[in-house]
Design an enzyme around this catalytic site. Structure first.
Site, PDB file in Angstrom:
ATOM      1  N   GLY A 189      42.016  37.405  40.692  1.00 22.46           N
ATOM      2  CA  GLY A 189      43.328  36.830  40.906  1.00 22.46           C
ATOM      3  C   GLY A 189      44.450  37.841  40.861  1.00 22.46           C
ATOM      4  CB  SER A 190      45.594  40.339  41.961  1.00 23.14           C
ATOM      5  OG  SER A 190      44.468  40.299  42.811  1.00 23.14           O
TER       6      SER A 190
END
Length: 227
Positions: A189-190
């Site tokens: 996640g990013s």
């Protein structure tokens, strides 16, 4: 099941994911000994880890003078912003496109436009929700400044998120790279920020779904505009 159908569901996995898949499989085996339903949960987790590290081939557009998305995900920001100082791109605002990646997206990052990587700069920081505007300033990040053949420069920045704890970049300074070439990944996640070069026109909208290496995000000539 035909080869074409198999290729739809089974994608190559980046080597970075092998140890995580192995760990997930080991946990699943242990859970089966404890309680079978838990074991199946472990199998599901292992499949998700494999899916996270998938590294499918992409068909990079051959049209000249365009930039492609560096990440799978959704456009979360589209606005002028000052690029990170460590990239050496100046103090003026550049058009910024932010692509937010959820934990279900492919996390392999690809170069938006061909050029020479003149700067690779890592900066430690916090792990705020990557969809927030302030994540660009406060979160852990790794940025690339890339010089185009015409002398203009742009930036692409990997930003860690709320659950992301590792930014990987295997690109080196003074390396010449092609459009759509893999340069890194971020675990779990990013977000990716792209700072467009002077006179480039964005061709995306907030909320639009991106495919890394395939979706056109900008026209380098500025001749085209999103309507």
């Amino acid at each position: 099941m035909s080869v074409s159908m198999l290729s739809t569901f089974i994608k190559p996995m980046h080597p970075e994911g092998r140890r995580f898949v192995a760990a997930g499989a080991l946990v699943a085996v242990v859970l089966f000994f404890l309680w079978v339903p838990l074991g199946w949960l472990g199998v599901g987790l292992t499949i998700w880890i494999y899916y996270f590290f998938r590294d499918p081939e992409r068909t990079v557009p051959s049209r000249p003078d365009i930039m492609v998305s560096p990440a799978d995900g959704v456009v979360s920001l589209l606005e002028p912003a000052v690029p990170p100082a460590e990239l050496g791109l100046g103090n003026g605002e550049m058009m910024r496109i932010s692509v937010f990646m959820s934990v279900f997206n492919c996390h392999i990052n690809r170069l938006p436009a061909a050029g020479r990587v003149v700067k690779v700069a890592y900066r430690p920081g916090k792990f705020l929700n990557a969809s927030l505007d302030k994540a660009s300033e406060h979160n852990e990040r790794n940025g690339l400044a890339v010089r185009l053949a015409d002398g203009r420069s742009y930036g692409v920045v990997q930003i860690a998120g709320l659950v992301a704890r590792r930014i990987l970049c295997w690109t080196k300074e003074e390396q010449d790279m092609a459009r759509g070439e893999r340069f890194g990944l971020i675990r779990f996640g990013s977000r990716l920020d792209i700072y467009l070069p002077e006179d480039a026109a964005p061709l995306v909208r907030i909320g639009q779904t991106m495919v890394a290496g395939e979706t056109v995000i900008a026209d380098l000539t500025g001749a085209l505009k999103e309507t």
